[in-house]
Design a protein around this motif. Structure first.
Motif, PDB file in Angstrom:
ATOM      1  N   HIS A   1     -31.240  42.304 -18.507  1.00 56.04           N
ATOM      2  CA  HIS A   1     -32.265  41.408 -17.956  1.00 56.04           C
ATOM      3  C   HIS A   1     -33.382  41.036 -18.934  1.00 56.04           C
ATOM      4  CE1 HIS A   1     -34.852  39.445 -15.077  1.00 56.04           C
ATOM      5  NE2 HIS A   1     -35.831  40.301 -15.357  1.00 56.04           N
TER       6      HIS A   1
ATOM      7  N   PRO B   1     -33.131  36.816 -18.682  1.00 56.01           N
ATOM      8  CA  PRO B   1     -33.796  37.044 -17.390  1.00 56.01           C
ATOM      9  C   PRO B   1     -33.274  36.210 -16.222  1.00 56.01           C
ATOM     10  CG  PRO B   1     -35.225  35.830 -18.893  1.00 56.01           C
ATOM     11  CD  PRO B   1     -34.056  36.285 -19.695  1.00 56.01           C
ATOM     12  N   PHE B   2     -32.955  34.956 -16.447  1.00 54.87           N
ATOM     13  CA  PHE B   2     -32.658  34.077 -15.314  1.00 54.87           C
ATOM     14  C   PHE B   2     -31.257  34.310 -14.742  1.00 54.87           C
ATOM     15  CE2 PHE B   2     -35.792  31.821 -17.980  1.00 54.87           C
ATOM     16  CZ  PHE B   2     -36.850  31.826 -17.082  1.00 54.87           C
ATOM     17  N   ILE B   3     -30.257  34.353 -15.610  1.00 51.68           N
ATOM     18  CA  ILE B   3     -28.892  34.532 -15.121  1.00 51.68           C
ATOM     19  C   ILE B   3     -28.701  35.928 -14.529  1.00 51.68           C
ATOM     20  CG2 ILE B   3     -28.022  35.258 -17.393  1.00 51.68           C
ATOM     21  CD1 ILE B   3     -26.113  33.260 -14.684  1.00 51.68           C
TER      22      ILE B   3
ATOM     23  N   GLU C   1     -31.015  37.722 -13.038  1.00 53.44           N
ATOM     24  CA  GLU C   1     -31.673  37.709 -11.719  1.00 53.44           C
ATOM     25  C   GLU C   1     -30.749  37.088 -10.677  1.00 53.44           C
ATOM     26  OE1 GLU C   1     -34.040  38.562  -8.907  1.00 53.44           O
ATOM     27  OE2 GLU C   1     -35.221  38.614 -10.768  1.00 53.44           O
ATOM     28  N   GLU C   2     -30.121  35.983 -11.053  1.00 52.74           N
ATOM     29  CA  GLU C   2     -29.219  35.295 -10.127  1.00 52.74           C
ATOM     30  C   GLU C   2     -28.030  36.184  -9.757  1.00 52.74           C
ATOM     31  OE1 GLU C   2     -28.172  31.902  -7.816  1.00 52.74           O
ATOM     32  OE2 GLU C   2     -30.008  32.410  -8.908  1.00 52.74           O
TER      33      GLU C   2
ATOM     34  N   SER D   1     -36.457  41.778  -6.376  1.00 48.74           N
ATOM     35  CA  SER D   1     -36.153  41.161  -7.672  1.00 48.74           C
ATOM     36  C   SER D   1     -35.672  42.219  -8.649  1.00 48.74           C
ATOM     37  CB  SER D   1     -37.393  40.469  -8.239  1.00 48.74           C
ATOM     38  OG  SER D   1     -37.167  40.058  -9.574  1.00 48.74           O
TER      39      SER D   1
END
Length: 244
Positions: free
Chosen positions: A54, A58-60, A62-63, A76
């Motif tokens: 992460h 970070p974005f992928i 989190e998804e 989160s």
């Protein structure tokens, strides 16, 4: 902090150990379901891996984290603690590295000899090594083996490779055209014999020996040694195939 080193370690853990090895190990047979316990263990490990990843992605991550399990509103991955190092079996890790070498070597033989994955092969082991029973089943699955057998003598008609001090043989009878293989090896042998002759001619030239820099002469002697070793190995393989 060496962020690039940390990223590379996480990358290797995720891509090599998890994706390339673990998933192949637990993958069920074609059109067969994976058992629940294995599935849950792999998903749990995957979750911990994306927590490690992460900070770098970070974005992928989190998804992905949001979709692994049903989450409550406001949860989160950013609130997760990084996994901590626990106890591990060092001996088992070393044994698995050995297993990986064996699997990779058998796969290389398959590729070199164009042996389809659907065709199983045998693995004969000559040496003091005794494979871990659990890892032996992993080797059999990932290398496509029909049996692992321990022998005390060299095996004719087989390809061989070394892992540490143990020699392994993959018999080729019924898997390749022996006459074509011997012809191919003879062509390779002729090449190395010609190469060795040219090296020996150069090393037999006193002007070259006395006038060339020491490192150049040393390089030629290494070429001689390498060619002689290759010729010896080729002769052994040809002899073994002919006997087989």
């Amino acid at each position: 902090y060496r962020i690039s080193d940390a990223l590379m370690n996480v990358y290797k853990l995720f891509w090599d150990e998890f994706s390339s090895w673990l998933l192949e190990m637990v993958k069920p047979a074609y059109q067969q379901p994976i058992d629940g316990a294995t599935y849950r263990a792999v998903i749990s490990l995957f979750e911990r891996l994306i927590v490690l990843l992460h900070p770098f992605m970070p974005f992928i991550t989190e998804e992905l984290w949001q979709h692994i399990y049903e989450r409550k509103g406001g949860q989160s991955i950013m609130n997760c603690s990084l996994p901590k190092t626990g106890k591990f079996d060092k001996k088992l890790l070393e044994q698995f590295e050995t297993a990986k070498e064996i699997i990779t070597s058998v796969r290389s033989i398959r590729q070199e000899k164009s042996i389809p994955n659907k065709n199983t092969v045998s693995l004969l082991v000559k040496g003091n090594i005794k494979l871990n029973e659990g890892l032996e089943s992993v080797i059999s699955k990932l290398a496509g083996l029909d049996k692992v057998e321990y022998v005390t003598e060299k095996v004719d008609g087989a390809m061989s490779f070394m892992v540490q001090t143990t020699e392994f043989f993959v018999p080729l009878a019924g898997l390749i055209n022996v006459d074509e293989e011997i012809e191919k090896l003879n062509n390779e042998l002729n090449y190395y014999q010609g190469f060795l002759a040219s090296v020996l001619k150069k090393l037999g030239n006193e002007k070259f020996i006395n006038g060339a820099p020491e490192q150049v002469v040393a390089a030629e002697r290494r070429k001689q040694s390498d060619a002689e070793a290759k010729i010896k190995a080729l002769l052994e393989r040809i002899s073994g195939l002919a006997k087989g």
